[in-house]
Design a protein around this motif. Structure first.
Motif, PDB file in Angstrom:
ATOM      1  N   UNK A   1      41.042  23.358 105.107  1.00 50.47           N
ATOM      2  CA  UNK A   1      41.617  22.332 105.965  1.00 50.47           C
ATOM      3  C   UNK A   1      40.729  21.089 105.950  1.00 50.47           C
ATOM      4  N   UNK A   2      41.349  19.929 105.668  1.00 47.99           N
ATOM      5  CA  UNK A   2      40.652  18.640 105.672  1.00 47.99           C
ATOM      6  C   UNK A   2      40.819  18.048 107.067  1.00 47.99           C
ATOM      7  N   UNK A   3      39.861  18.289 107.928  1.00 50.56           N
ATOM      8  CA  UNK A   3      40.039  18.127 109.369  1.00 50.56           C
ATOM      9  C   UNK A   3      40.276  16.676 109.797  1.00 50.56           C
ATOM     10  N   UNK A   4      41.406  16.460 110.452  1.00 43.73           N
ATOM     11  CA  UNK A   4      41.718  15.195 111.111  1.00 43.73           C
ATOM     12  C   UNK A   4      41.396  15.270 112.604  1.00 43.73           C
ATOM     13  N   UNK A   5      41.650  16.430 113.202  1.00 44.06           N
ATOM     14  CA  UNK A   5      41.329  16.650 114.608  1.00 44.06           C
ATOM     15  C   UNK A   5      41.117  18.143 114.807  1.00 44.06           C
ATOM     16  N   UNK A   6      40.346  18.489 115.851  1.00 42.43           N
ATOM     17  CA  UNK A   6      40.183  19.895 116.220  1.00 42.43           C
ATOM     18  C   UNK A   6      40.092  20.023 117.723  1.00 42.43           C
ATOM     19  N   UNK A   7      40.471  21.193 118.218  1.00 40.92           N
ATOM     20  CA  UNK A   7      40.339  21.531 119.627  1.00 40.92           C
ATOM     21  C   UNK A   7      39.637  22.875 119.750  1.00 40.92           C
TER      22      UNK A   7
ATOM     23  N   UNK B   1      23.880   4.502 115.343  1.00 36.72           N
ATOM     24  CA  UNK B   1      24.584   3.801 114.268  1.00 36.72           C
ATOM     25  C   UNK B   1      25.997   3.393 114.684  1.00 36.72           C
ATOM     26  N   UNK B   2      26.322   3.598 115.964  1.00 32.23           N
ATOM     27  CA  UNK B   2      27.692   3.350 116.418  1.00 32.23           C
ATOM     28  C   UNK B   2      28.498   4.625 116.296  1.00 32.23           C
ATOM     29  N   UNK B   3      29.238   4.985 117.345  1.00 28.66           N
ATOM     30  CA  UNK B   3      29.847   6.311 117.457  1.00 28.66           C
ATOM     31  C   UNK B   3      31.332   6.270 117.126  1.00 28.66           C
ATOM     32  N   UNK B   4      31.757   7.221 116.275  1.00 28.01           N
ATOM     33  CA  UNK B   4      33.175   7.428 116.007  1.00 28.01           C
ATOM     34  C   UNK B   4      33.732   8.538 116.871  1.00 28.01           C
ATOM     35  N   UNK B   5      33.384   9.777 116.546  1.00 25.90           N
ATOM     36  CA  UNK B   5      33.800  10.933 117.352  1.00 25.90           C
ATOM     37  C   UNK B   5      32.708  11.278 118.355  1.00 25.90           C
ATOM     38  N   UNK B   6      33.109  11.841 119.505  1.00 18.31           N
ATOM     39  CA  UNK B   6      32.150  12.156 120.559  1.00 18.31           C
ATOM     40  C   UNK B   6      32.587  13.417 121.290  1.00 18.31           C
ATOM     41  N   UNK B   7      31.615  14.266 121.641  1.00 16.95           N
ATOM     42  CA  UNK B   7      31.877  15.472 122.421  1.00 16.95           C
ATOM     43  C   UNK B   7      30.695  15.697 123.352  1.00 16.95           C
TER      44      UNK B   7
ATOM     45  N   UNK C   1      27.369  25.150 121.294  1.00 13.72           N
ATOM     46  CA  UNK C   1      27.222  24.833 119.881  1.00 13.72           C
ATOM     47  C   UNK C   1      28.106  23.640 119.540  1.00 13.72           C
ATOM     48  N   UNK C   2      27.997  23.146 118.308  1.00 15.05           N
ATOM     49  CA  UNK C   2      28.761  21.971 117.873  1.00 15.05           C
ATOM     50  C   UNK C   2      29.599  22.343 116.652  1.00 15.05           C
ATOM     51  N   UNK C   3      30.920  22.086 116.753  1.00 15.10           N
ATOM     52  CA  UNK C   3      31.832  22.263 115.623  1.00 15.10           C
ATOM     53  C   UNK C   3      32.240  20.891 115.113  1.00 15.10           C
ATOM     54  N   UNK C   4      32.204  20.706 113.793  1.00 14.14           N
ATOM     55  CA  UNK C   4      32.530  19.415 113.206  1.00 14.14           C
ATOM     56  C   UNK C   4      33.410  19.618 111.973  1.00 14.14           C
ATOM     57  N   UNK C   5      34.353  18.695 111.782  1.00 16.33           N
ATOM     58  CA  UNK C   5      35.204  18.735 110.597  1.00 16.33           C
ATOM     59  C   UNK C   5      35.308  17.372 109.961  1.00 16.33           C
ATOM     60  N   UNK C   6      35.558  17.346 108.673  1.00 13.44           N
ATOM     61  CA  UNK C   6      35.687  16.079 107.939  1.00 13.44           C
ATOM     62  C   UNK C   6      36.876  16.166 107.003  1.00 13.44           C
TER      63      UNK C   6
ATOM     64  N   UNK D   1      33.923  12.079 108.697  1.00 19.06           N
ATOM     65  CA  UNK D   1      33.898  12.981 109.839  1.00 19.06           C
ATOM     66  C   UNK D   1      34.869  12.506 110.900  1.00 19.06           C
ATOM     67  N   UNK D   2      35.802  13.391 111.306  1.00 21.12           N
ATOM     68  CA  UNK D   2      36.883  12.931 112.175  1.00 21.12           C
ATOM     69  C   UNK D   2      37.307  13.974 113.187  1.00 21.12           C
ATOM     70  N   UNK D   3      36.539  15.050 113.347  1.00 24.21           N
ATOM     71  CA  UNK D   3      36.920  16.114 114.266  1.00 24.21           C
ATOM     72  C   UNK D   3      35.649  16.725 114.838  1.00 24.21           C
ATOM     73  N   UNK D   4      35.593  16.871 116.166  1.00 20.88           N
ATOM     74  CA  UNK D   4      34.351  17.276 116.805  1.00 20.88           C
ATOM     75  C   UNK D   4      34.651  18.007 118.103  1.00 20.88           C
ATOM     76  N   UNK D   5      33.869  19.055 118.388  1.00 18.26           N
ATOM     77  CA  UNK D   5      34.005  19.782 119.641  1.00 18.26           C
ATOM     78  C   UNK D   5      32.749  20.569 119.940  1.00 18.26           C
ATOM     79  N   UNK D   6      32.567  20.916 121.200  1.00 12.10           N
ATOM     80  CA  UNK D   6      31.430  21.739 121.601  1.00 12.10           C
ATOM     81  C   UNK D   6      31.937  22.958 122.357  1.00 12.10           C
TER      82      UNK D   6
END
Length: 385
Positions: A350-356, A252-258, A312-317, A297-302
């Motif tokens: 927390x309304x996730x904008x970014x995560x590490x 569907x077209x990618x916004x965040x990627x990990x 595993x996959x961590x996601x925030x919105x 959805x705007x925050x993603x990490x593995x």
């Protein structure tokens, strides 16, 4: 006012944010709020700023770039108001081998202007003071319009600063003649304070709109409206990996990627509601939907959060979902490659904008650092046994 919350209040937030006690074998995350005055929290980085051997947290906020000292999380600003419009991204890495990170930043966030470089986009190398504290000198570098994301990338010769604009030059609404100029910047670290010492080149991506990228095993994985491309920072490779033609169901077209070890996680579409995982077999990519219930959805990490040898996959919105919640979830990977039901790390804290994803205290367990947008906070989620 910026605030480092006491332990008692942190534990209160933790008990509120967890949906239920973690099941056996799943980590317990303990929240520590280290900033309560975040305006947007566009970007995060982790690295040793002061050379004490501990990983610190860096925050790119709307008008200020700061670092938070490990372990007391004292905040120190390093740059303010680099441009008239918002700061939008930063990158931190030790590129000269002295044990302290070098920092670059992007600003003049104006995504609707894709032609005028004076009104849209900016890239700076931030030169630390020769001694003591104080503002870091902003060294302006060449830039394209709509600067959006950046990252230091290790190479055979040192580090490149790779900068990703949102749009191709002159494009409107994702359409136009020009592809996105993914640009690699190079410099002798001893001369990084001189703008004339920097060189740059455009890498080979064919996308007209690109949102974010990740680094794994020497490759850049870039997510955009057309799917996912893979690049080398030295320009030696440019491959469209995932497209509507070779993915099932179609991307569907990618916004965040990990990038995981054997999968690619993505939030689709831009600022979207789908969290998906791609796996490749014989040049074809299967697209597995983990949830379609995100909102912005705007925050993603593995990472391997439960030390079972599987990532595993961590996601925030950042906007309330259909049930009215913002937060961060983890999808744990099973032995057969399928995924557990989502586990709440934080609900409404927390309304996730970014995560590490990082190990901040050196205990071998992966923690999460999350910047909140509407919640206006910066939170460490400690991964406890």
């Amino acid at each position: 006012m910026r605030l480092n919350l006491p332990v008692s209040l942190v534990l209160l937030f933790t008990s509120i944010s967890l949906h239920a006690a973690p099941p056996a074998g799943v980590p317990r995350f303990e929240a520590q709020v280290i900033d309560t005055a975040v305006e947007i929290g566009y970007g995060l980085a982790v690295g040793d700023v002061d050379g004490d051997g501990k990983a610190d947290v860096l925050l790119c906020d709307k008008r200020e770039i700061s670092w938070f000292r490990n372990p007391d999380w004292q905040e120190t600003p390093i740059a303010k108001n680099l441009t008239l419009r918002d700061h939008v991204c930063l990158a931190a890495a030790d590129i000269d081998g002295d044990g302290k990170v070098e920092v670059a930043a992007g600003a003049q966030w104006n995504p609707g202007e894709t032609n005028d470089k004076a009104q849209s986009g900016a890239v700076f190398f931030l030169r630390r003071p020769e001694s003591g504290e104080g503002p870091w000198k902003a060294v302006p570098l060449y830039h394209d319009p709509t600067t959006h994301r950046m990252r230091w990338v290790p190479t055979a010769k040192g580090h490149d600063l790779v900068v990703l604009p949102l749009h191709g030059i002159g494009n409107k609404d994702g359409a136009g003649e020009n592809t996105v100029n993914v640009r690699a910047y190079r410099v002798d670290p001893t001369k990084a304070g001189d703008p004339a010492a920097w060189t740059h080149e455009v890498l080979g991506t064919k996308m007209h709109v690109a949102h974010n990228f990740d680094l794994r095993d020497g490759h850049l994985y870039i997510g955009g409206a057309a799917g996912i491309s893979r690049e080398k920072a030295d320009g030696s490779e440019s491959t469209m990996l995932v497209t509507t033609e070779n993915s099932t169901p179609p991307t569907r077209g990618v916004g965040e990627i990990a990038k995981g070890s054997d999968f690619i996680a993505a939030v689709e579409p831009f600022h979207g509601n789908d969290l998906v995982v791609y796996r490749e077999k014989d040049g074809q990519w299967s697209r597995t939907l983990l949830t379609d219930a995100l909102n912005q959805g705007h925050a993603l990490g593995v990472g391997d959060f439960n030390a079972d040898g599987r990532e595993d996959v961590a996601v925030g919105w950042r906007n309330p979902d259909a049930e009215g919640h913002v937060g961060v979830k983890i999808f744990f990977q099973k032995a057969d490659g399928s995924w557990e039901n989502p586990f709440w790390v934080a609900r409404d804290l927390v309304a996730a904008e970014d995560l590490k994803v990082t190990d901040l205290n050196g205990d071998g367990r992966l923690d999460l650092v999350v910047a909140g947008r509407s919640t206006k906070n910066l939170v460490i989620f400690w991964n406890r046994p």
